[in-house]
Motif scaffolding. Structure first.
Motif, PDB file in Angstrom:
ATOM      1  N   VAL A   1      25.332 -10.868 -12.676  1.00 21.95           N
ATOM      2  CA  VAL A   1      24.315 -11.300 -11.703  1.00 21.95           C
ATOM      3  C   VAL A   1      24.193 -10.338 -10.524  1.00 21.95           C
ATOM      4  O   VAL A   1      23.256 -10.432  -9.735  1.00 21.95           O
ATOM      5  N   TYR A   2      25.137  -9.470 -10.340  1.00 16.96           N
ATOM      6  CA  TYR A   2      25.112  -8.359  -9.387  1.00 16.96           C
ATOM      7  C   TYR A   2      24.753  -8.811  -7.970  1.00 16.96           C
ATOM      8  O   TYR A   2      25.534  -9.495  -7.324  1.00 16.96           O
ATOM      9  N   ASP A   3      23.556  -8.479  -7.483  1.00 15.86           N
ATOM     10  CA  ASP A   3      23.194  -8.791  -6.100  1.00 15.86           C
ATOM     11  C   ASP A   3      23.155 -10.284  -5.812  1.00 15.86           C
ATOM     12  O   ASP A   3      23.206 -10.692  -4.641  1.00 15.86           O
ATOM     13  N   ASN A   4      23.044 -11.108  -6.839  1.00 14.04           N
ATOM     14  CA  ASN A   4      22.941 -12.548  -6.621  1.00 14.04           C
ATOM     15  C   ASN A   4      24.276 -13.198  -6.282  1.00 14.04           C
ATOM     16  O   ASN A   4      24.300 -14.322  -5.789  1.00 14.04           O
ATOM     17  N   GLY A   5      25.372 -12.503  -6.559  1.00 10.63           N
ATOM     18  CA  GLY A   5      26.679 -12.981  -6.131  1.00 10.63           C
ATOM     19  C   GLY A   5      27.286 -14.042  -7.024  1.00 10.63           C
ATOM     20  O   GLY A   5      26.602 -14.703  -7.810  1.00 10.63           O
TER      21      GLY A   5
ATOM     22  N   PRO B   1      31.160 -11.817 -14.606  1.00  9.99           N
ATOM     23  CA  PRO B   1      30.006 -12.443 -13.955  1.00  9.99           C
ATOM     24  C   PRO B   1      29.488 -11.639 -12.777  1.00  9.99           C
ATOM     25  O   PRO B   1      28.278 -11.639 -12.504  1.00  9.99           O
ATOM     26  N   ALA B   2      30.389 -10.936 -12.065  1.00  6.05           N
ATOM     27  CA  ALA B   2      29.933 -10.134 -10.918  1.00  6.05           C
ATOM     28  C   ALA B   2      28.950  -9.066 -11.361  1.00  6.05           C
ATOM     29  O   ALA B   2      27.927  -8.830 -10.695  1.00  6.05           O
ATOM     30  N   ASN B   3      29.217  -8.411 -12.483  1.00  7.75           N
ATOM     31  CA  ASN B   3      28.305  -7.370 -12.962  1.00  7.75           C
ATOM     32  C   ASN B   3      27.107  -7.949 -13.689  1.00  7.75           C
ATOM     33  O   ASN B   3      26.089  -7.261 -13.849  1.00  7.75           O
TER      34      ASN B   3
ATOM     35  N   ALA C   1      37.969  -1.137 -11.447  1.00 11.53           N
ATOM     36  CA  ALA C   1      37.429  -1.906 -10.327  1.00 11.53           C
ATOM     37  C   ALA C   1      37.177  -1.023  -9.115  1.00 11.53           C
ATOM     38  O   ALA C   1      36.156  -1.152  -8.426  1.00 11.53           O
ATOM     39  N   ASN C   2      38.094  -0.096  -8.832  1.00 12.12           N
ATOM     40  CA  ASN C   2      37.924   0.781  -7.681  1.00 12.12           C
ATOM     41  C   ASN C   2      36.747   1.732  -7.857  1.00 12.12           C
ATOM     42  O   ASN C   2      36.098   2.112  -6.876  1.00 12.12           O
ATOM     43  N   ALA C   3      36.446   2.117  -9.087  1.00 13.38           N
ATOM     44  CA  ALA C   3      35.257   2.930  -9.320  1.00 13.38           C
ATOM     45  C   ALA C   3      33.999   2.146  -8.962  1.00 13.38           C
ATOM     46  O   ALA C   3      33.058   2.675  -8.357  1.00 13.38           O
ATOM     47  N   TYR C   4      33.974   0.869  -9.309  1.00 14.41           N
ATOM     48  CA  TYR C   4      32.829   0.030  -8.963  1.00 14.41           C
ATOM     49  C   TYR C   4      32.732  -0.184  -7.453  1.00 14.41           C
ATOM     50  O   TYR C   4      31.653  -0.465  -6.932  1.00 14.41           O
ATOM     51  N   ARG C   5      33.857  -0.049  -6.751  1.00 16.52           N
ATOM     52  CA  ARG C   5      33.888  -0.207  -5.292  1.00 16.52           C
ATOM     53  C   ARG C   5      33.658   1.123  -4.570  1.00 16.52           C
ATOM     54  O   ARG C   5      33.693   1.170  -3.340  1.00 16.52           O
ATOM     55  N   ASN C   6      33.447   2.189  -5.344  1.00 16.14           N
ATOM     56  CA  ASN C   6      33.302   3.542  -4.768  1.00 16.14           C
ATOM     57  C   ASN C   6      34.531   3.953  -3.965  1.00 16.14           C
ATOM     58  O   ASN C   6      34.432   4.751  -3.024  1.00 16.14           O
ATOM     59  N   ASN C   7      35.683   3.416  -4.343  1.00 13.66           N
ATOM     60  CA  ASN C   7      36.953   3.776  -3.711  1.00 13.66           C
ATOM     61  C   ASN C   7      37.604   4.834  -4.594  1.00 13.66           C
ATOM     62  O   ASN C   7      38.467   4.539  -5.424  1.00 13.66           O
ATOM     63  N   TRP C   8      37.194   6.080  -4.409  1.00  9.74           N
ATOM     64  CA  TRP C   8      37.574   7.135  -5.347  1.00  9.74           C
ATOM     65  C   TRP C   8      39.028   7.534  -5.219  1.00  9.74           C
ATOM     66  O   TRP C   8      39.680   7.829  -6.224  1.00  9.74           O
ATOM     67  N   GLN C   9      39.555   7.544  -4.000  1.00  7.70           N
ATOM     68  CA  GLN C   9      40.986   7.809  -3.874  1.00  7.70           C
ATOM     69  C   GLN C   9      41.779   6.666  -4.480  1.00  7.70           C
ATOM     70  O   GLN C   9      42.836   6.871  -5.094  1.00  7.70           O
TER      71      GLN C   9
ATOM     72  N   PHE D   1      28.819 -18.864  -2.945  1.00  6.91           N
ATOM     73  CA  PHE D   1      28.588 -17.573  -3.557  1.00  6.91           C
ATOM     74  C   PHE D   1      28.930 -16.469  -2.557  1.00  6.91           C
ATOM     75  O   PHE D   1      28.670 -16.601  -1.355  1.00  6.91           O
ATOM     76  N   VAL D   2      29.512 -15.402  -3.062  1.00 12.41           N
ATOM     77  CA  VAL D   2      29.785 -14.226  -2.229  1.00 12.41           C
ATOM     78  C   VAL D   2      29.091 -13.029  -2.862  1.00 12.41           C
ATOM     79  O   VAL D   2      28.826 -13.018  -4.070  1.00 12.41           O
ATOM     80  N   ASN D   3      28.787 -12.026  -2.073  1.00  6.53           N
ATOM     81  CA  ASN D   3      28.041 -10.880  -2.601  1.00  6.53           C
ATOM     82  C   ASN D   3      28.931  -9.995  -3.480  1.00  6.53           C
ATOM     83  O   ASN D   3      30.140 -10.195  -3.571  1.00  6.53           O
ATOM     84  N   TYR D   4      28.301  -9.025  -4.104  1.00  7.30           N
ATOM     85  CA  TYR D   4      28.989  -8.179  -5.081  1.00  7.30           C
ATOM     86  C   TYR D   4      30.184  -7.462  -4.470  1.00  7.30           C
ATOM     87  O   TYR D   4      31.262  -7.406  -5.082  1.00  7.30           O
ATOM     88  N   ASP D   5      30.018  -6.915  -3.275  1.00  2.86           N
ATOM     89  CA  ASP D   5      31.116  -6.175  -2.655  1.00  2.86           C
ATOM     90  C   ASP D   5      32.317  -7.076  -2.385  1.00  2.86           C
ATOM     91  O   ASP D   5      33.473  -6.684  -2.617  1.00  2.86           O
ATOM     92  N   VAL D   6      32.049  -8.289  -1.896  1.00  2.05           N
ATOM     93  CA  VAL D   6      33.146  -9.232  -1.629  1.00  2.05           C
ATOM     94  C   VAL D   6      33.810  -9.645  -2.936  1.00  2.05           C
ATOM     95  O   VAL D   6      35.038  -9.766  -3.022  1.00  2.05           O
ATOM     96  N   ALA D   7      32.992  -9.844  -3.968  1.00  2.00           N
ATOM     97  CA  ALA D   7      33.551 -10.207  -5.273  1.00  2.00           C
ATOM     98  C   ALA D   7      34.467  -9.115  -5.804  1.00  2.00           C
ATOM     99  O   ALA D   7      35.555  -9.403  -6.331  1.00  2.00           O
ATOM    100  N   LEU D   8      34.041  -7.854  -5.670  1.00  2.00           N
ATOM    101  CA  LEU D   8      34.880  -6.750  -6.156  1.00  2.00           C
ATOM    102  C   LEU D   8      36.125  -6.575  -5.297  1.00  2.00           C
ATOM    103  O   LEU D   8      37.186  -6.185  -5.807  1.00  2.00           O
TER     104      LEU D   8
END
Length: 458
Positions: free
Chosen positions: A164-168, A160-162, A239-247, A182-189
């Protein structure tokens, strides 16, 4: 989502029926549909097994809808359906159609992109409660079951996070009648990552033996606790790729089942075994005379590298194309999906091939071009198209990786290209030339969500 969860709660507590007073609930005993209370305290091992197997089947509930719809949004496929033109006109955004709260296939029920993930999430909550409130499990067994449930929840919340994306989305759904905000995409990830880290801690406490309960054939090769931990880490890498957490991607991959020299198809899957179970929903008889079928999007064929074995292995050219005429333009499907040998073939939900491409993506984003190219070449050589010889600046490598993901992960039950293009702000690179449609960025919350909010408010 309150409406959805209210329905799910009612289904789960199917030992309750309505009496003459529609607000009066009477408890009955139904051995085929036990109440939540019957497993919340002192559950037997058999009941834990039933909950666990049920969770696996809830886990695959998104497959049909997401595979058909999200891969249409990303123009990996067309889902041609002569019986209902909305699968073409609405899902392709023809004639200026854009998603609203009652959009076809999603707006009133949420379908597999909204309701099904929350069904799995709530089933996992029941399993965690049952495992934690019984005396028939050892502490290690409780940890193993809890880890499995949290792993599935982490995977499912990403759907669901992906969508509705920005809608949370709502992440606090423990109480079906009183979910959190509702929480935003970053919080959801972040919540997804936290669930997967909880799963990792639980698996670590579960020891190194076999998983204490029977899993379906979808987890063949992943029946020990350490092997399931590897699956959990693979999901965390995504999930970390979607969070831009590359390490974080690379760290998770180190604990996953990624194998640079291994079988690219390796990984867990959703099983489909036929009656009394379901058939593989993505299987279509080759060259059958049908007018409802998933076909390869023409741009995928047009943009393919000559000699790419993925094209040869995944796409079957039909003798007679399937043609559906819409108000905008005829849609002609010349090729269909060739990945499934039978209608009971399992559908992988994360594979070694994706993990290697995630490794390439992480190295590219961390300005480590040599390591990125090394991973890219594993995929290119397996596809028979030779080593990468292009530029090694970050932008060029990302373009190459996204191109390889387009063919390696084609039409998998996740909508990879739609999500990938959005992640890198490249939705405008998805072609609408063949269908004169629109590329969607995201969807609003289903109308049922608002209906329940208004009902409770009154």
């Amino acid at each position: 989502m309150k409406n959805t969860n209210k329905i799910l709660g009612a289904l789960a507590m199917s030992a309750l029926i309505l009496g003459c007073n529609p607000l009066q609930l009477d408890t009955i005993d139904d051995p085929n549909n036990p109440s939540i209370e019957s497993v919340s305290s002192n559950a037997s091992r058999e009941q834990i097994q039933f909950l666990l197997t049920g969770l696996e089947f809830r886990h695959r509930g998104y497959v049909t809808n997401v595979s058909q719809a999200w891969n249409t949004f990303g123009r990996e496929v067309w889902y041609l359906n002569a019986s209902d033109p909305r699968f073409q006109t609405d899902w392709l955004g023809q004639a200026g159609r854009t998603p609203d709260r009652s959009y076809f296939g999603f707006g009133n029920t949420g379908a597999g992109s909204w309701a099904a993930p929350y069904q799995a999430i709530n089933q996992a909550n029941v399993l965690v409660t049952a495992a934690g409130n019984t005396n028939v499990l050892s502490p290690e067994e409780t940890s193993a079951v809890t880890g499995f449930a949290r792993m599935i929840q982490g995977y499912q919340f990403m759907i669901p996070a992906n969508f509705v994306y920005d809608n949370g989305i709502r992440i606090d759904v423990t109480d079906p009648l009183n979910p959190g905000p509702f929480v935003n995409y970053d919080v959801a990830l972040d919540h997804v990552a936290n669930l997967l880290e909880q799963a990792e801690s639980s698996f670590a406490a579960a020891g190194a033996g076999e998983f204490p309960f029977t899993l379906t054939s979808g987890f063949a090769g992943f029946t020990s606790v350490p092997a399931i931990r590897q699956v959990n880490q693979a999901i965390l890498a995504r999930a970390n790729a979607y969070r831009n957490n590359w390490q974080g991607v690379l760290t998770a991959l180190e604990g996953s089942f990624m194998n640079m020299s291994g079988n690219l198809q390796a990984g867990p899957a959703h099983p489909f075994t036929g009656p009394p179970d379901a058939f593989n929903p993505l299987y279509y008889v080759p060259d059958a005379a049908v007018n409802t079928i998933i076909v390869v999007h023409p741009s995928v064929l047009a943009d393919a590298t000559p000699g790419d074995l993925r094209v040869a292995n995944k796409f079957f050219e039909r003798e007679i194309p399937v043609t559906i005429t819409t108000d905008a333009t005829p849609l002609v499907g010349t090729h269909q999906d060739a990945r499934w040998p039978t209608n009971t073939a399992p559908i992988p939900f994360i594979r070694n091939e994706e993990l290697i491409l995630l490794k390439a993506e992480a190295h590219a984003n961390l300005s480590q071009p040599e390591l990125a190219v090394e991973a890219i070449n594993v995929i290119r050589n397996a596809a028979g198209i030779g080593a990468y010889t292009g530029p090694t600046d970050q932008a060029s490598l990302i373009s190459e990786i996204l191109y390889q993901r387009r063919y390696s992960l084609w039409a998998e039950p996740w909508g990879h290209r739609w999500i990938d293009a959005r992640r890198y702000d490249r939705l405008d690179e998805i072609s609408t030339a063949f269908d004169q449609g629109t590329i969607f960025r995201q969807f609003p919350h289903p109308q049922a969500e608002l209906n329940w909010d208004q009902y409770v408010g009154n």
